[in-house]
Design an enzyme around this catalytic site. Structure first.
Site, mmCIF file in Angstrom:
data_model
loop_
_atom_site.group_PDB
_atom_site.id
_atom_site.type_symbol
_atom_site.label_atom_id
_atom_site.label_comp_id
_atom_site.label_asym_id
_atom_site.label_seq_id
_atom_site.Cartn_x
_atom_site.Cartn_y
_atom_site.Cartn_z
ATOM 1 N N ASP A 8 13.816 48.338 52.988
ATOM 2 C CA ASP A 8 14.751 48.540 54.077
ATOM 3 C C ASP A 8 15.763 49.593 53.603
ATOM 4 O OD1 ASP A 8 16.164 47.951 56.546
ATOM 5 O OD2 ASP A 8 17.603 46.856 55.309
ATOM 6 N N ASP A 10 19.463 50.373 55.301
ATOM 7 C CA ASP A 10 20.886 50.093 55.439
ATOM 8 C C ASP A 10 21.279 48.783 54.757
ATOM 9 O OD1 ASP A 10 21.334 52.432 57.028
ATOM 10 O OD2 ASP A 10 20.379 51.391 58.690
#
Length: 224
Positions: A8, A10
């Site tokens: 991922d 953020d």
């Protein structure tokens, strides 16, 4: 390649939310009505944190803003955003984690719910070739239409898009001896739950609790 490392973006590789910060950046440079855009951006961000966000509604709000600008203006804003917001936020620990997998010869991919316009230069800055992100529709003249192309890359959508990406290379998740997925958020539980090596990375409270119950390892990159 016998190992796949999915990340991922953020709050996982970055200590900020690039999507939210892009909105704040547009307000700061006067590219949008700061009061109205800021109000809607804050509301969508709160929904994301609560796990109640409608990804299509949010993405078409975000992409609709991009559609208002000529490609050359967008490119200039994109570079300014990278220089002022993203590059100063990239931490050595995140680079080192990615580099460990790249040096080992693993197949590395960033899988993010944030749109491709915002995240493509970020993936490049991290030295990652492969990126799965929400795709904006483009008109024949190169302008963004403001619409989402295909399905969002959030929640279950990350599984759908990851499998489709692998299929284009003639691979499946089962092609790899080991599949890592590093994420900070409970919104990524669908993909975390099907890989062989889920890693709760800078996890939020919900993911931290779930990871502890499942015996998943936790990693904290931004404690310095």
């Amino acid at each position: 390649m016998t190992k796949l490392a999915l990340f991922d973006l953020d709050h996982t590789l970055l200590p900020i939310d690039s999507d939210y910060e892009w909105g704040q950046f547009l307000c700061r440079i006067g590219a949008v009505d700061a009061a109205e855009f800021g109000r809607r951006n804050d509301a969508f961000f709160a929904q994301y944190q609560a796990g109640t966000l409608d990804p299509v509604e949010y993405l078409e709000f975000s992409l609709g803003t991009l559609a208002a600008f000529e490609p050359a203006r967008l490119a200039a804003m994109q570079q300014q955003f990278m220089d002022e917001v993203i590059l100063p936020a990239i931490r050595p620990a995140a680079r080192a984690l990615l580099q460990k997998h790249l040096d080992a010869g693993d197949l590395v991919c960033i899988v993010t719910a944030t749109n491709h316009f915002v995240t493509a230069p970020i993936a490049k800055a991290f030295g990652v070739e492969h990126l799965i992100a929400a795709m904006p529709e483009t008109a024949g003249d190169g302008r963004l239409t403001g619409r989402l192309l295909g399905t969002p890359t959030q929640g279950e959508g990350k599984i759908v898009h990851t499998k489709a990406w692998l299929e284009k290379m003639g691979k499946t998740l089962e092609s790899f001896d080991t599949v890592y997925f590093y994420s900070d958020s409970h919104n990524d539980l669908p993909l975390l739950s099907i890989v062989s090596h889920p890693v709760a990375t800078n996890p939020n409270a919900k993911l931290s609790t779930h990871a502890a119950a499942q015996g998943w390892p936790s990693l904290h990159l931004f404690n310095d």
